[in-house]
Enzyme design. Structure first.
Site, PDB file in Angstrom:
ATOM      1  N   CYS A 245      -5.519  -1.900  -1.223  1.00 50.45           N
ATOM      2  CA  CYS A 245      -6.406  -3.017  -1.583  1.00 50.45           C
ATOM      3  C   CYS A 245      -7.482  -2.583  -2.567  1.00 50.45           C
ATOM      4  CB  CYS A 245      -7.031  -3.604  -0.324  1.00 50.45           C
ATOM      5  SG  CYS A 245      -5.824  -4.265   0.832  1.00 50.45           S
TER       6      CYS A 245
ATOM      7  N   GLU B  82      -9.500  -5.944  13.620  1.00 52.17           N
ATOM      8  CA  GLU B  82     -10.440  -6.257  12.550  1.00 52.17           C
ATOM      9  C   GLU B  82     -10.600  -7.768  12.438  1.00 52.17           C
ATOM     10  OE1 GLU B  82      -9.000  -4.457   8.999  1.00 52.17           O
ATOM     11  OE2 GLU B  82      -9.462  -2.426   9.656  1.00 52.17           O
TER      12      GLU B  82
ATOM     13  N   CYS C  50      -2.859   3.552   3.159  1.00 54.37           N
ATOM     14  CA  CYS C  50      -3.418   2.357   3.783  1.00 54.37           C
ATOM     15  C   CYS C  50      -4.430   2.789   4.831  1.00 54.37           C
ATOM     16  CB  CYS C  50      -2.301   1.510   4.390  1.00 54.37           C
ATOM     17  SG  CYS C  50      -2.810  -0.177   4.834  1.00 54.37           S
ATOM     18  N   ASP C  51      -5.183   1.841   5.348  1.00 57.18           N
ATOM     19  CA  ASP C  51      -6.384   2.123   6.128  1.00 57.18           C
ATOM     20  C   ASP C  51      -6.195   3.142   7.246  1.00 57.18           C
ATOM     21  OD1 ASP C  51      -7.072   0.037   4.514  1.00 57.18           O
ATOM     22  OD2 ASP C  51      -7.892  -1.232   6.090  1.00 57.18           O
ATOM     23  N   LYS C  52      -5.195   2.950   8.098  1.00 55.30           N
ATOM     24  CA  LYS C  52      -5.090   3.787   9.295  1.00 55.30           C
ATOM     25  C   LYS C  52      -4.265   5.039   9.061  1.00 55.30           C
ATOM     26  CE  LYS C  52      -7.448   0.594  11.060  1.00 55.30           C
ATOM     27  NZ  LYS C  52      -7.345  -0.295   9.894  1.00 55.30           N
TER      28      LYS C  52
ATOM     29  N   CYS D  16       0.821  -1.218   0.000  1.00 57.56           N
ATOM     30  CA  CYS D  16       0.000   0.000   0.000  1.00 57.56           C
ATOM     31  C   CYS D  16       0.855   1.267   0.000  1.00 57.56           C
ATOM     32  CB  CYS D  16      -0.909   0.025   1.230  1.00 57.56           C
ATOM     33  SG  CYS D  16      -1.936  -1.436   1.452  1.00 57.56           S
TER      34      CYS D  16
ATOM     35  N   SER E 297     -12.824  -5.542   8.786  1.00 59.58           N
ATOM     36  CA  SER E 297     -12.114  -5.010   7.635  1.00 59.58           C
ATOM     37  C   SER E 297     -13.112  -4.493   6.618  1.00 59.58           C
ATOM     38  CB  SER E 297     -11.268  -6.116   7.008  1.00 59.58           C
ATOM     39  OG  SER E 297     -10.864  -5.770   5.706  1.00 59.58           O
TER      40      SER E 297
ATOM     41  N   ASP F 163      -2.494  -3.883   7.860  1.00 61.39           N
ATOM     42  CA  ASP F 163      -3.611  -4.697   8.344  1.00 61.39           C
ATOM     43  C   ASP F 163      -3.618  -6.065   7.664  1.00 61.39           C
ATOM     44  OD1 ASP F 163      -4.313  -2.484   9.769  1.00 61.39           O
ATOM     45  OD2 ASP F 163      -6.111  -2.011   8.632  1.00 61.39           O
TER      46      ASP F 163
END
Length: 578
Positions: free
Chosen positions: A214, A465, A142-144, A69, A491, A101
């Protein structure tokens, strides 16, 4: 004079005949004879005489080789710096962390995931506050690190632009497009003997072809879309491939935009208003986005001083339909949405329908309506984004449930494919690992409500998650036959009848911690309720016997997080005001 940047309140508007001080912070670091030592150190990192008279633009890079990512973001940071320098600023690149993650999912290490959001916000605030940057560009992938970047920018309240690192291209297996969720679901399929171990390895080797986040409408693409809809990214930033000419241009233009915002004295508090957050929620719903967006938007709003509540998601969700047929619940990947025009035509569609606030200011210096004025509609032949009169779901898939199991609220992801009502029998687990084992070995059966507790922000600590168990459920073909309930998170790749963010969490005495095997649970998405069929008297009897568990960590970052973190219903933040 603007208010101090550490305040989340809107700065005082600079009169039109007075130019704003575009070196408000850097001048404190480098101006005057007494700052000669500071200048001397900066010369060593490349500053020249002329640079000391320029505003400094901090470029917050989340580059790291721990995940695809973010593996390309060092190059994007260079592009953003080039843009800022071309606009007569002096760019200074600095790094913050990221975790993965996808790699840590299902392990003890995943407890650090949500914690990393706070570390990222803290680090951006710390570096920029210390070094005297006048404006910022933050690049997340990325997610966070995306909400973490936004929280840091909000706290500082200095002219800022967020850049999304971009989406990954799909993998391929047997002429079918794949991504990381394909691999997680293949694990469940292999456990059910639907595929061989050899095929599992083939999927593993081909699903992740290179850099980028992702590939479905999972958390990264959800948050990128939300941030663009909020006005904190340049138009188009959320729907570009990680490795593309468009993304390079996006970064260069972001560096230039930071300078323009600085000269116009436009700050995050001018952009991140309550109406802007409502625009973000609207887009998340229309795209069928991740449940994590609820948690992150609450946290971002807290950082800028906007009063956003779970009830706002319910209010908006009653009016906004799900229109995009995107993974995980739908068919298409982000790369396919990019091919037909990204999210801009959808935003124009929603704006024309009166579902977006067009008067919100954005990082272009223009309003959302002005940005969208010349956007063309999607091609007539596309079938990914539905028309408003033909929605995938007529209202939100993000359903806030309350009841005697979640008095403060919980977040369900109900695409409509699972149905709107589930009644089942509680099967209790005190960790994600226990649940996954019981799913894979066949212990979990049709009609079960899997309850994974003590995985909340305090209890985990860190609110893991649950992609591994939910993907295993789908892989084993139980997606419509079991429900999943947790005080942890899901997730963006999770789908099925899933309810997370249950508050109060088990570790602080919430009702989810009082459940027993065999309790009858009803999840009613139509009524927005989640209840266990036991009396108030029985609940109180169990509460009297309940004892708080000992902390799992007593030192280090997880221990600090558990002591500071708020309820998930408030965004699970660590810096709530007194």
């Amino acid at each position: 004079m603007p208010k101090k940047s550490t305040s989340p309140t809107k700065p005082t508007t600079t009169p039109a005949n007075i130019k704003p001080n575009i070196r408000q912070y850097s001048s404190q670091v480098v101006d005057g004879d007494e700052r000669a030592p500071s200048r001397s150190m900066l010369r060593a990192v490349g500053f020249e005489d002329a640079d000391f008279k320029k505003p400094q633009i901090g470029i917050a890079s989340t580059w790291s080789m721990v995940t695809p990512c973010n593996m390309h973001i060092d190059r994007l940071a260079d592009d953003a710096a080039a843009g800022a320098n071309a606009a007569n600023g002096k760019a200074v690149i600095f790094n913050t962390i990221t975790i993965s993650d996808g790699i840590s999912m299902g392990t003890e290490g995943m407890k650090y995931s949500l914690v990393s959001r706070e570390v990222i916000a803290d680090s951006i605030e710390t570096v920029a506050g210390c070094e005297g940057f006048d404006a910022l560009v933050a690049i997340g992938g990325c997610d966070k690190n995306m909400p973490g970047c936004m929280m840091g920018l909000a706290r500082l309240n200095r002219p800022s632009v967020f850049v999304y690192g971009g989406t990954i291209m799909p993998g391929c297996h047997k002429d079918t497009k794949t991504d990381v969720v394909s691999v997680f679901e293949a694990v469940g399929a292999q456990a059910q003997n639907k595929i061989s171990r050899k095929e599992l390895i083939q999927i593993e080797k081909t699903a992740i072809p290179g850099p980028g986040s992702c590939g479905g409408m999972y958390t990264a693409n959800t948050m990128a879309s939300a941030i663009e809809a909020m006005g904190m990214s340049l138009p188009g930033s959320s729907a570009q491939a990680a490795i593309s000419a468009d993304k390079t241009k996006d970064c260069i233009e972001a560096g230039k935009a930071a300078m323009a915002l600085l000269k116009a004295n436009i700050r995050p508090s001018d952009i991140m208003t309550k109406k802007a957050f409502e625009n973000a929620i609207t887009m998340i719903i229309a795209l069928g986005g991740s449940t994590n967006a609820v948690l992150h938007l609450l946290a971002m709003a807290s950082s800028i001083g906007v009063k956003l509540k779970l009830d706002d998601f319910t209010r908006i969700g009653k009016k906004v339909p799900v229109l995009a047929d995107l993974r995980p619940s739908g068919k298409a990947m982000m790369s396919e949405l990019i091919e037909i025009g990204g999210i801009q035509p959808l935003m124009k569609m929603l704006l024309d329908a009166g579902m977006l606030h067009g008067d919100c200011l954005t990082v272009t210096g223009k309003t959302l309506s002005q940005n969208l004025a010349k956007v063309k509609p999607y091609p007539k032949t596309q079938d990914i984004v539905h028309a408003l009169n033909n929605p995938i779901k007529k209202d939100s898939h993000l359903v806030i449930l309350k009841g005697n199991l979640a008095p403060e609220g919980s977040v369900a992801k109900i695409s409509g494919k699972e149905g709107l009502l589930f009644k089942g029998t509680a099967r209790i687990f005190s960790s994600e690992e226990q649940a996954l084992k019981s799913i894979l070995d066949g212990t979990v059966i049709k009609g079960d409500v899997i309850v994974v507790r003590y995985e909340g922000p305090v209890g985990g600590p860190g609110m893991r998650e649950m992609l591994s168990p939910t993907a295993a459920i789908m892989g084993k073909g139980l997606g419509k036959d079991v429900a999943f309930l947790t005080d942890g998170r899901f997730s963006g790749g999770s789908h099925g009848f899933v309810v997370g963010h249950v508050t109060p969490e088990a570790a602080v005495g919430g009702p989810i911690g009082l459940l027993k095997d065999g309790d009858k649970i009803t999840i009613d998405a139509a009524k927005r309720e989640i209840n266990v069929n036991i009396s108030d008297a029985e609940m109180e009897k169990r509460r009297q016997k309940w004892k708080a568990p000992k902390p799992k960590y007593t030192r280090g970052v997880l221990a600090k997080y558990a002591r500071l973190v708020s309820s998930a219903s408030l965004g699970a933040v660590t810096d709530l005001p007194e």
